[in-house]
Design an enzyme around this catalytic site. Structure first.
Site, PDB file in Angstrom:
ATOM      1  N   HIS A 151       0.829  -1.205   0.000  1.00  0.00           N
ATOM      2  CA  HIS A 151       0.000   0.000   0.000  1.00  0.00           C
ATOM      3  C   HIS A 151       0.864   1.257   0.000  1.00  0.00           C
ATOM      4  O   HIS A 151       1.868   1.352   0.699  1.00  0.00           O
ATOM      5  CB  HIS A 151      -1.010   0.005   1.153  1.00  0.00           C
ATOM      6  CG  HIS A 151      -0.430   0.023   2.530  1.00  0.00           C
ATOM      7  ND1 HIS A 151      -0.194   1.196   3.219  1.00  0.00           N
ATOM      8  CD2 HIS A 151      -0.081  -0.977   3.369  1.00  0.00           C
ATOM      9  CE1 HIS A 151       0.276   0.914   4.423  1.00  0.00           C
ATOM     10  NE2 HIS A 151       0.363  -0.398   4.538  1.00  0.00           N
ATOM     11  N   GLU A 204      -5.259   1.351   2.458  1.00  0.00           N
ATOM     12  CA  GLU A 204      -5.033   0.272   3.420  1.00  0.00           C
ATOM     13  C   GLU A 204      -5.089   0.749   4.854  1.00  0.00           C
ATOM     14  O   GLU A 204      -5.611   0.053   5.734  1.00  0.00           O
ATOM     15  CB  GLU A 204      -3.687  -0.409   3.133  1.00  0.00           C
ATOM     16  CG  GLU A 204      -3.487  -1.737   3.853  1.00  0.00           C
ATOM     17  CD  GLU A 204      -2.934  -1.596   5.277  1.00  0.00           C
ATOM     18  OE1 GLU A 204      -2.953  -2.596   6.018  1.00  0.00           O
ATOM     19  OE2 GLU A 204      -2.467  -0.484   5.623  1.00  0.00           O
ATOM     20  N   GLU A 205      -4.535   1.927   5.125  1.00  0.00           N
ATOM     21  CA  GLU A 205      -4.455   2.401   6.510  1.00  0.00           C
ATOM     22  C   GLU A 205      -5.822   2.657   7.138  1.00  0.00           C
ATOM     23  O   GLU A 205      -5.935   2.767   8.355  1.00  0.00           O
ATOM     24  CB  GLU A 205      -3.597   3.670   6.590  1.00  0.00           C
ATOM     25  CG  GLU A 205      -2.111   3.459   6.355  1.00  0.00           C
ATOM     26  CD  GLU A 205      -1.412   2.656   7.448  1.00  0.00           C
ATOM     27  OE1 GLU A 205      -2.089   2.235   8.415  1.00  0.00           O
ATOM     28  OE2 GLU A 205      -0.197   2.443   7.339  1.00  0.00           O
ATOM     29  N   ASP A 236       3.754  -6.334   3.453  1.00  0.00           N
ATOM     30  CA  ASP A 236       3.544  -5.221   4.386  1.00  0.00           C
ATOM     31  C   ASP A 236       4.728  -5.162   5.342  1.00  0.00           C
ATOM     32  O   ASP A 236       5.819  -4.816   4.938  1.00  0.00           O
ATOM     33  CB  ASP A 236       2.203  -5.381   5.108  1.00  0.00           C
ATOM     34  CG  ASP A 236       1.631  -4.040   5.550  1.00  0.00           C
ATOM     35  OD1 ASP A 236       2.405  -3.236   6.108  1.00  0.00           O
ATOM     36  OD2 ASP A 236       0.438  -3.778   5.348  1.00  0.00           O
ATOM     37  N   HIS A 259       4.051   2.551  13.148  1.00  0.00           N
ATOM     38  CA  HIS A 259       3.133   3.688  13.295  1.00  0.00           C
ATOM     39  C   HIS A 259       3.715   4.803  14.150  1.00  0.00           C
ATOM     40  O   HIS A 259       2.974   5.661  14.636  1.00  0.00           O
ATOM     41  CB  HIS A 259       1.759   3.241  13.828  1.00  0.00           C
ATOM     42  CG  HIS A 259       0.901   2.608  12.782  1.00  0.00           C
ATOM     43  ND1 HIS A 259      -0.466   2.480  12.905  1.00  0.00           N
ATOM     44  CD2 HIS A 259       1.213   2.069  11.568  1.00  0.00           C
ATOM     45  CE1 HIS A 259      -0.957   1.901  11.822  1.00  0.00           C
ATOM     46  NE2 HIS A 259       0.060   1.629  11.008  1.00  0.00           N
ATOM     47  N   ASP A 318       6.215   1.640   6.826  1.00  0.00           N
ATOM     48  CA  ASP A 318       4.927   0.982   6.629  1.00  0.00           C
ATOM     49  C   ASP A 318       4.104   1.877   5.699  1.00  0.00           C
ATOM     50  O   ASP A 318       3.572   2.896   6.150  1.00  0.00           O
ATOM     51  CB  ASP A 318       4.233   0.781   7.978  1.00  0.00           C
ATOM     52  CG  ASP A 318       2.793   0.316   7.872  1.00  0.00           C
ATOM     53  OD1 ASP A 318       2.413  -0.221   6.822  1.00  0.00           O
ATOM     54  OD2 ASP A 318       2.045   0.509   8.845  1.00  0.00           O
TER      55      ASP A 318
END
Length: 344
Positions: free
Chosen positions: A68, A219-220, A240, A320, A185
């Protein structure tokens, strides 16, 4: 065997281009230009994702591989009377992870303004409870790098509710092979896929199955690959990240293979095949489970696709937040992906 400098080149470039969920067009344009250089065609989904197809010998049972391009970010929630900006998060992260970070506000008319994310009580010299203030979205704000002191001042700049707030990545490559940056990410995986396409096409490798590369852009927020998966897909591999930490088996120096996440177990036979490829090719790998994790594969299954799914990726520490991985983990993931594409 692989040109690691080219892999890092792709990674540096995609990290430099802001792409919070809902604001990914600039990165899409860059990827399309790189594909044009490789003379590889692609198509765009209605939602703005990209699908690149490499034809294989078997066109009836296709493989689809996803990463993503969207990242965490924020939006303008309110322009305050004092000329600061209240935020609403895009994606799930801890508020303390963005405190003190530089950012860019992107307006609808194409203007960009820099700023810094702070708490509403940012100085211990002024506020008795600065240290104890709960780090929530309500207690965070953007201080704009312009001479503004009122709501009207900010509005005159063209800033409005719903404008995107992009976090500076702060990318740093160390001599010891570590890569530190926001948005590894999932931009580490985007770089890996770009390099994989380059490697397969430039070496004229014949694939046993037609293989699609799906770069999703939501995606998030949970629905990245919930639509537009090529109809003949039988196996769906999400690239991922692994999540190293206390109680986890993942590593920044290996490809991490997920057995189960919050959406449940991934396909057993598919996972076993990936592990066998690692064993047969001396690829460093780790198997792990993630209780607070979902992927494009999770979204595809929830959307009702009848596919086998698996999830792999380099280990990303402090996911994150301000993240870190190692070139060894990226290379192991790349190696597994390329070997999988060529496997029967």
């Amino acid at each position: 065997m692989y040109n690691i400098e080219k892999l890092k080149y792709y990674l540096q470039n995609v990290l430099e281009i802001s792409s919070p969920t809902g604001y990914t067009q600039d990165l899409t344009d860059y990827i399309m230009e790189e594909l044009h250089i490789l003379d590889v065609p692609c198509k765009t989904t209605n939602k703005g994702g990209l699908i690149i197809t490499l034809n294989g010998e078997d066109t009836s049972s296709e493989r689809t591989i996803s990463a993503h391009i969207d990242t965490l970010g924020a939006m303008v929630k309110e322009i305050k009377l004092t000329g600061t900006i209240a935020i609403t998060p895009v994606g799930g992260y801890m508020m303390n992870s963005i405190e003190g970070e530089n950012c860019t506000i992107a307006t609808l008319d194409g203007k960009n303004y820099s700023g810094t994310i702070q708490t509403i009580k940012p100085s211990v010299h002024i506020y008795d409870d600065a240290r104890d203030l709960k780090r929530t979205a309500e207690n965070m704000e953007v201080i704009i790098d312009e001479k503004v002191s009122t709501k009207e001042d900010v509005e005159k700049l063209g800033i409005n509710i719903g404008d995107f707030i992009c976090f500076d990545p702060r990318t740093h490559f160390t001599e010891s092979g570590f890569i530190k940056s926001r948005h590894l990410d999932d931009k580490a995986s985007v770089a890996i896929i770009l390099y994989t396409i380059k490697y397969l096409t430039e070496n004229n490798i014949t694939l046993p199955y037609t293989t699609n590369f799906y770069l999703s852009n939501y995606e998030e927020v949970g629905h990245g690959a919930a639509a537009a998966i090529p109809v003949n897909t039988k196996e769906f591999l999400s690239i991922d990240m692994g999540a190293p930490g206390t109680g986890q088996n993942s590593s920044e120096f290996s490809v991490c293979i997920c057995a189960k996440d919050s959406s449940g177990p991934y396909d057993y036979s598919f996972r076993k095949n990936l592990i066998d490829i690692c064993k047969n090719n001396d690829i460093s790998y780790k198997i792990d489970t993630y209780p607070h994790y979902g992927s494009d594969a999770s979204a595809a299954l929830r959307a009702g696709y009848d596919i086998k799914t698996a999830l792999i990726g380099t280990g990303v520490f402090a996911s994150h937040g301000y993240e870190r991985t190692h070139i060894d983990g990226m290379t192991a993931t790349l190696d597994l992906l390329i070997k999988y594409c060529q496997s029967n």
